[in-house]
Design an enzyme around this catalytic site. Sequence first.
Site, PDB file in Angstrom:
ATOM      1  N   ASN A 239      71.911 -20.334  -8.301  1.00 52.30           N
ATOM      2  CA  ASN A 239      72.198 -20.784  -6.939  1.00 52.30           C
ATOM      3  C   ASN A 239      70.880 -21.316  -6.379  1.00 52.30           C
ATOM      4  O   ASN A 239      70.008 -20.537  -6.007  1.00 52.30           O
ATOM      5  CB  ASN A 239      72.724 -19.597  -6.122  1.00 52.30           C
ATOM      6  CG  ASN A 239      72.902 -19.941  -4.653  1.00 52.30           C
ATOM      7  OD1 ASN A 239      72.785 -21.104  -4.258  1.00 52.30           O
ATOM      8  ND2 ASN A 239      73.182 -18.932  -3.845  1.00 52.30           N
TER       9      ASN A 239
ATOM     10  N   LYS B 180      70.331 -22.803  -3.689  1.00 52.83           N
ATOM     11  CA  LYS B 180      70.271 -22.746  -2.215  1.00 52.83           C
ATOM     12  C   LYS B 180      69.746 -24.071  -1.656  1.00 52.83           C
ATOM     13  O   LYS B 180      70.043 -25.123  -2.213  1.00 52.83           O
ATOM     14  CB  LYS B 180      69.462 -21.526  -1.774  1.00 52.83           C
ATOM     15  CG  LYS B 180      69.992 -20.238  -2.429  1.00 52.83           C
ATOM     16  CD  LYS B 180      69.474 -18.982  -1.834  1.00 52.83           C
ATOM     17  CE  LYS B 180      70.095 -17.786  -2.541  1.00 52.83           C
ATOM     18  NZ  LYS B 180      69.678 -16.513  -1.996  1.00 52.83           N
TER      19      LYS B 180
ATOM     20  N   GLU C  87      74.683 -15.489   2.886  1.00 55.95           N
ATOM     21  CA  GLU C  87      73.919 -16.322   3.826  1.00 55.95           C
ATOM     22  C   GLU C  87      74.854 -17.167   4.683  1.00 55.95           C
ATOM     23  O   GLU C  87      74.569 -17.441   5.839  1.00 55.95           O
ATOM     24  CB  GLU C  87      72.917 -17.201   3.047  1.00 55.95           C
ATOM     25  CG  GLU C  87      71.734 -16.365   2.564  1.00 55.95           C
ATOM     26  CD  GLU C  87      71.092 -16.855   1.283  1.00 55.95           C
ATOM     27  OE1 GLU C  87      71.315 -18.004   0.887  1.00 55.95           O
ATOM     28  OE2 GLU C  87      70.359 -16.048   0.668  1.00 55.95           O
TER      29      GLU C  87
ATOM     30  N   GLU D  89      76.994  -9.089  -4.594  1.00 58.17           N
ATOM     31  CA  GLU D  89      75.622  -9.324  -4.156  1.00 58.17           C
ATOM     32  C   GLU D  89      75.317  -8.439  -2.957  1.00 58.17           C
ATOM     33  O   GLU D  89      75.587  -8.824  -1.805  1.00 58.17           O
ATOM     34  CB  GLU D  89      75.442 -10.791  -3.753  1.00 58.17           C
ATOM     35  CG  GLU D  89      75.784 -11.772  -4.853  1.00 58.17           C
ATOM     36  CD  GLU D  89      75.046 -13.098  -4.672  1.00 58.17           C
ATOM     37  OE1 GLU D  89      74.317 -13.480  -5.581  1.00 58.17           O
ATOM     38  OE2 GLU D  89      75.197 -13.722  -3.610  1.00 58.17           O
TER      39      GLU D  89
ATOM     40  N   GLY E 207      67.029 -11.889  -2.315  1.00 61.45           N
ATOM     41  CA  GLY E 207      65.754 -12.498  -1.929  1.00 61.45           C
ATOM     42  C   GLY E 207      64.717 -11.496  -1.457  1.00 61.45           C
ATOM     43  O   GLY E 207      63.694 -11.873  -0.902  1.00 61.45           O
TER      44      GLY E 207
ATOM     45  N   SER F 223      68.134 -10.567  -6.493  1.00 60.65           N
ATOM     46  CA  SER F 223      66.833 -10.364  -7.137  1.00 60.65           C
ATOM     47  C   SER F 223      66.933 -10.091  -8.644  1.00 60.65           C
ATOM     48  O   SER F 223      66.154  -9.310  -9.190  1.00 60.65           O
ATOM     49  CB  SER F 223      66.036  -9.260  -6.447  1.00 60.65           C
ATOM     50  OG  SER F 223      65.822  -9.594  -5.089  1.00 60.65           O
TER      51      SER F 223
ATOM     52  N   HIS G  71      79.166 -16.829   0.350  1.00 56.89           N
ATOM     53  CA  HIS G  71      77.841 -16.254   0.116  1.00 56.89           C
ATOM     54  C   HIS G  71      77.374 -15.530   1.381  1.00 56.89           C
ATOM     55  O   HIS G  71      77.662 -15.964   2.495  1.00 56.89           O
ATOM     56  CB  HIS G  71      76.851 -17.366  -0.268  1.00 56.89           C
ATOM     57  CG  HIS G  71      75.541 -16.812  -0.735  1.00 56.89           C
ATOM     58  ND1 HIS G  71      74.567 -16.407   0.137  1.00 56.89           N
ATOM     59  CD2 HIS G  71      75.069 -16.572  -1.983  1.00 56.89           C
ATOM     60  CE1 HIS G  71      73.534 -15.948  -0.568  1.00 56.89           C
ATOM     61  NE2 HIS G  71      73.821 -16.033  -1.853  1.00 56.89           N
TER      62      HIS G  71
HETATM   63  P1  PGA Z   1      68.191 -13.984  -5.255  1.00 53.84           P
HETATM   64  O1  PGA Z   1      69.522 -14.644  -4.647  1.00 53.84           O
HETATM   65  O2  PGA Z   1      68.340 -13.984  -6.749  1.00 53.84           O
HETATM   66  O3  PGA Z   1      67.074 -14.866  -4.780  1.00 53.84           O
HETATM   67  O4  PGA Z   1      68.102 -12.598  -4.689  1.00 53.84           O
HETATM   68  C1  PGA Z   1      70.772 -14.402  -5.224  1.00 53.84           C
HETATM   69  C2  PGA Z   1      71.834 -15.085  -4.417  1.00 53.84           C
HETATM   70  O5  PGA Z   1      71.718 -15.099  -3.184  1.00 53.84           O
HETATM   71  O6  PGA Z   1      72.813 -15.645  -4.956  1.00 53.84           O
END
Ligand code: PGA
Length: 250
Positions: free
Chosen positions: A6, A8, A94, A164, A170, A210, A92
Site C-alpha cells: 500500500n 499510500k 486512514e 490492521e 506506521g 508495521s 483503510h
Molecule cells: P505500515 O502500513 O506497514 O506502514 O504500518 C500498513 C497499512 O496501513 O496498510
Amino acid sequence: MLIAGNWKMNTDVSSSVELARGVIQESEHAGAVNVAVCPPAPLLSVVGEALAGSHVRLGAQNMYWVDSGAFTGEISAQMLSSLGCHYVIVGHSERRQYFGETDVEVNKKVRQSVKAGLVPIICVGERLNQRKAGKEQEVVAAQVQHALEGMEVRASDSFVIAYEPVWAIGTGETATPEQAQGMHKFIRTLVRQQFGNQIADGLHILYGGSMKPSNAEELLIQNDVDGGLIGGASLKADIFGQIIQAAQKL
Ligand code: PGA
C-alpha cells in the site's frame, strides 16, 4: 499467500515506475506467493503499464460506490477495472479516521467493487483504546459483519480481509504473532458463519501494521495469517522483496 504493498500518498510518475520495476524483479522467484502493489490513483495507469506482462497485480487504494455521474473528484470501480486493477483497498483505517468513512460506506464500496469484478481488500482493526478496554473482538466483528452485509460471494478469492490494528500502522509497533493469529482466527470464524467452510478456508486474511523483513516470518508463519498489507516497507523494492521472500519460504 498474498503480499500487497500500500503505497499510500507516496511516489510520483517516475519514482512509481521505478518502484514497480523493482518489485517485478523482486517477485521473479515469488513462486506461489501473489504479489500486488497499490499506487495512488493518478499513477495507476503508468504503474499498470510498467507491470504489464509480469505477475505483479495492480490495486487501487479507494473508490466510490456509484457507477458514474456528477461526483467531482471521485473514482468509480469500473474506471479501476478498466485500468487493469485486480484489487481495491476498502475501509483503510486512514480513510475511516481522516475522511470519516463509515461501516455503511465501506459496505457500499465492497459490494460495488465485487460487482465491477474487483477484489476488495477490506481493512478492519481496532484502535489502541479499544484494545486496552478489551473490546478488540467486538470492534472487529462489527466492522467485518457490516462490510460483508448483503454480499454475494461465489469464491474464496472474491474478497480479501486485512486485519490492521490501528495502533500498529506506521508506528513501528507490531501486533505480536499471537495477537495477530488470535484475531485472524476469529475473523475466519466470522466468515465461516456467514459463508461456510469453503469460502472461509480459502480466504486470504492479511496482517497489516508495521510489517517488515525482521518480523514478517514470525507473523506469516501463523496458521491464519495468509499474507501482509505493507505500507512503509513497500516503498523500497529490496525491502518489500525481503518480505516476499519470507512468504515464499513458508
Ligand atoms: P505500515 O502500513 O506497514 O506502514 O504500518 C500498513 C497499512 O496501513 O496498510
